[in-house]
Every structure is written in C-alpha cells, then in structure tokens.
Design an enzyme around this catalytic site. Structure first.
Site, short mmCIF file in Angstrom:
data_model
loop_
_atom_site.label_atom_id
_atom_site.label_comp_id
_atom_site.label_asym_id
_atom_site.label_seq_id
_atom_site.Cartn_x
_atom_site.Cartn_y
_atom_site.Cartn_z
N ARG A 1 11.82 -6.09 5.23
CA ARG A 1 11.54 -4.69 4.91
C ARG A 1 12.40 -3.74 5.74
NH1 ARG A 1 5.78 -2.05 5.50
NH2 ARG A 1 5.94 -2.96 7.58
N LYS B 1 0.84 -1.22 0.00
CA LYS B 1 0.00 0.00 0.00
C LYS B 1 0.87 1.25 0.00
CE LYS B 1 -2.02 -1.04 3.93
NZ LYS B 1 -1.29 -2.27 4.26
N ARG C 1 -9.61 0.91 8.70
CA ARG C 1 -9.29 -0.51 8.79
C ARG C 1 -10.16 -1.28 9.76
NH1 ARG C 1 -3.03 -1.58 9.52
NH2 ARG C 1 -2.71 0.44 8.68
N ARG D 1 -0.39 -9.04 13.43
CA ARG D 1 -0.94 -8.04 12.51
C ARG D 1 -1.78 -8.71 11.43
NH1 ARG D 1 4.35 -5.41 10.65
NH2 ARG D 1 3.09 -4.18 9.20
N ARG E 1 11.30 -1.56 11.10
CA ARG E 1 10.19 -1.11 11.94
C ARG E 1 10.04 -2.05 13.13
NH1 ARG E 1 5.05 0.22 8.11
NH2 ARG E 1 4.04 -1.02 9.73
P1 AP5 Z 1 4.90 -1.62 1.91
O1 AP5 Z 1 4.62 -0.74 0.76
O2 AP5 Z 1 5.63 -1.08 3.08
O3 AP5 Z 1 3.54 -2.36 2.38
P2 AP5 Z 1 2.28 -1.79 3.19
O4 AP5 Z 1 1.08 -2.41 2.59
O5 AP5 Z 1 2.35 -0.31 3.27
O6 AP5 Z 1 2.56 -2.49 4.58
P3 AP5 Z 1 2.52 -1.90 6.07
O7 AP5 Z 1 3.26 -2.90 6.93
O8 AP5 Z 1 2.97 -0.48 6.11
O9 AP5 Z 1 1.02 -2.00 6.37
P4 AP5 Z 1 0.38 -1.99 7.75
O10 AP5 Z 1 -1.02 -1.78 7.34
O11 AP5 Z 1 0.61 -3.15 8.61
O12 AP5 Z 1 1.15 -0.81 8.55
P5 AP5 Z 1 0.75 0.68 8.87
O13 AP5 Z 1 1.99 1.46 8.90
O14 AP5 Z 1 -0.37 1.13 8.03
O15 AP5 Z 1 5.71 -2.91 1.35
C1 AP5 Z 1 6.16 -3.91 2.23
C2 AP5 Z 1 7.53 -4.46 1.74
O16 AP5 Z 1 7.31 -5.14 0.50
C3 AP5 Z 1 8.59 -3.40 1.46
O17 AP5 Z 1 9.86 -3.89 1.79
C4 AP5 Z 1 8.49 -3.16 -0.05
O18 AP5 Z 1 9.73 -2.74 -0.61
C5 AP5 Z 1 8.08 -4.54 -0.54
N1 AP5 Z 1 7.22 -4.52 -1.73
C6 AP5 Z 1 6.20 -3.67 -2.00
N2 AP5 Z 1 5.61 -3.98 -3.17
C7 AP5 Z 1 6.30 -5.07 -3.65
C8 AP5 Z 1 6.17 -5.87 -4.82
N3 AP5 Z 1 5.23 -5.62 -5.75
N4 AP5 Z 1 7.01 -6.91 -4.98
C9 AP5 Z 1 7.97 -7.19 -4.05
N5 AP5 Z 1 8.17 -6.46 -2.93
C10 AP5 Z 1 7.32 -5.41 -2.72
O19 AP5 Z 1 0.20 0.53 10.36
C11 AP5 Z 1 1.06 0.20 11.43
C12 AP5 Z 1 0.27 0.11 12.71
O20 AP5 Z 1 -0.31 1.41 13.02
C13 AP5 Z 1 -0.91 -0.85 12.72
O21 AP5 Z 1 -0.53 -2.18 13.00
C14 AP5 Z 1 -1.79 -0.25 13.82
O22 AP5 Z 1 -1.28 -0.57 15.09
C15 AP5 Z 1 -1.61 1.25 13.61
N6 AP5 Z 1 -2.61 1.78 12.68
C16 AP5 Z 1 -2.38 2.32 11.45
N7 AP5 Z 1 -3.52 2.69 10.86
C17 AP5 Z 1 -4.52 2.35 11.73
C18 AP5 Z 1 -5.93 2.44 11.67
N8 AP5 Z 1 -6.57 2.94 10.59
N9 AP5 Z 1 -6.63 2.00 12.74
C19 AP5 Z 1 -6.01 1.51 13.85
N10 AP5 Z 1 -4.67 1.38 13.96
C20 AP5 Z 1 -3.93 1.79 12.90
MG MG Z 2 2.60 1.08 4.86
#
Ligand code: AP5
Ligand code: MG
Length: 207
Positions: A122, A13, A88, A161, A150
């Site tokens: 990552r 994402k 989410r 997660r 992270r």
């Molecule tokens: P990346 O682009 O980083 O993936 P992502 O989908 O953004 O994954 P996240 O881990 O950031 O999602 P998340 O939803 O768990 O975390 P968030 O920060 O939102 O890609 C991942 C890896 O794959 C990278 O190394 C990249 O290079 C690689 N990659 C990408 N595309 C690729 C491809 N096509 N092929 C190969 N490799 C590829 O949330 C973190 C925490 O914050 C949550 O757990 C929660 O505690 C809190 N939080 C955030 N939002 C909320 C909410 N709305 N409600 C409640 N709590 C929340």
């Molecule tokens: Mg992300």
C-alpha cells in the site's frame, strides 16, 4: 444517518469510505487520518498518538473518544458521517452511546493473507491522499504526486495490528449485531462498492 465502517487493517475501509462520501455526500471521519494529520502538524495529540500507531497499538480510548466527540460537535448540519476505524473497542462504542446515533455498521471482511499482501504494497499519495498499491514509477495514478509508505505498514507492525484487531475490535461485531451487514471485501473495489450501495438501499427501504 451515521454509518460505521468496521473491518481489519487493510480491508478497504478508507478506499470505500472515500468513494461513498464523494458519491453520496457523507462526511468521512477517519480517526487514523486525523492522527496522521495531527502528527504532520507536530501537535501534542499527534506526538502522543505516534507512540501507539508506530507499534500497531491502539491510542487510549479516552483520547480517541474526546477527539471524535469534538469533531462531531464541530460539524454542524450534515447529511451523516462515515466513521472509518472508529469505534474500535467496546469501550469506545459504549462511550459514544448518546453522543452519536449509529444507524448501520458495514463490516468489510477480507482474509488475513490478502490483508498482509495488500498492506505490504500500500502507498498513499502525499499530494492528494489517494490510497493505492505501489506503482512502477512511485507516482500517484490520480494526480502524479509522490507516493509514500505509511510507517505502520512495516511487516512486524502489520502483524501486531492484526492481533490487536482480533482481540480488541472484533468484539464490536457482536455488540452491533442488530445493525450489522457483512460485505465480502476480497473482490474488485467497484464490486465491493456496489454491495455497500445495495445495503444502503435496503436500509433506506426499511429493512
Ligand atoms: P485501505 O482502504 O487503505 O484499507 P483500510 O481498511 O482503510 O486499512 P487501514 O490500514 O487504513 O486500517 P487501519 O484500521 O489499520 O488504519 P487506521 O488508519 O484506521 O486499503 C488497503 C490497501 O488495499 C490499499 O493499497 C488499497 O488500494 C487496497 N485495496 C482496497 N480495496 C481493495 C480491493 N477491493 N481489492 C484490492 N485491493 C484493495 O489506523 C491507524 C492507527 O491509528 C491504528 O493502528 C491505531 O494506532 C490508531 N487509531 C486509529 N483509530 C483508532 C481508534 N478508533 N482507537 C484507537 N486507535 C486508533
Ligand atoms: Mg484506512
């Protein structure tokens, strides 16, 4: 036009949202990035969020909704937002009705094992924020800054997660079924991006 990027942790994402916002002028809103920035600044919100993030749990709905609502109100006149990682839960989706119009929901799908593999290696650049797999020298392949892992990319937290995603976030797929487009995220980054652009083109054509 506001777009939601839905998908499991590690689906890509953030990677795709950064590309699309740079390329097409959308405003990228990542709730995870906002929490991590708050934590870096040692704010009360950051400290509260950390207790949940470190265990792979979701931050409470009311906290997230208020934060996103305030963020959107502060933006002024913009082309549109990419909401990355928000909503989410069903409650978050429902709470935002009337506050922001979601035009389409792009769901990036990747299998669980691929997700675990991706998240385990990552890294994020401390200087420019680039997201990439770990490099041999531990430096960012865009700016040469130092890469860091992270805290929530530890194996046991990754698994929680994913469980939280399945139980609390997947119900949004049905909730958004009228504006939902699924993309196969298990391909090269540029291939995934092309599919996202073609969804946007179709959407602009009124489909
Ligand atoms: P990346 O682009 O980083 O993936 P992502 O989908 O953004 O994954 P996240 O881990 O950031 O999602 P998340 O939803 O768990 O975390 P968030 O920060 O939102 O890609 C991942 C890896 O794959 C990278 O190394 C990249 O290079 C690689 N990659 C990408 N595309 C690729 C491809 N096509 N092929 C190969 N490799 C590829 O949330 C973190 C925490 O914050 C949550 O757990 C929660 O505690 C809190 N939080 C955030 N939002 C909320 C909410 N709305 N409600 C409640 N709590 C929340
Ligand atoms: Mg992300």
């Amino acid at each position: 036009m506001n777009i939601v990027f839905l998908g499991s942790p590690g689906a890509g994402k953030g990677t795709q949202a950064i590309k699309l916002s740079d390329d097409k002028g959308f405003t990228h809103i990542s709730t995870g990035d906002i929490f991590r920035a708050e934590l870096k600044n040692n704010t009360e919100l950051g400290k509260l969020a950390k207790q949940f993030i470190d265990n792979g749990e979701l931050v409470p709905d009311d906290v997230v909704v208020d934060m996103v609502d305030a963020k959107i109100k502060s933006l002024g006149d913009i082309k549109g937002c990419i909401l990355d990682g928000f909503p989410r839960t069903l409650n978050q989706g429902k709470a935002m009705e009337g506050k922001i119009d979601v035009a389409l929901v792009i769901y990036i799908h990747v299998d669980k094992q691929e997700i675990i593999d991706r998240l385990s290696i990552r890294r994020v650049c401390g200087k420019c924020g680039n997201i990439q797999p770990n490099s041999e020298n531990g430096l960012c392949n865009t700016c040469g800054g130092t890469l860091a892992q992270r805290d929530d990319d530890k194996p046991e937290v990754i698994l929680n997660r994913l469980t939280v995603y399945e139980t609390q976030t997947m119900p949004l797929i049905d909730y958004y079924k009228d504006k939902f487009y699924q993309i196969d995220g298990a391909r090269e980054i540029d291939e995934v991006y092309k599919d996202i652009l073609s969804v946007l083109e179709k959407f602009n054509a009124g489909n």
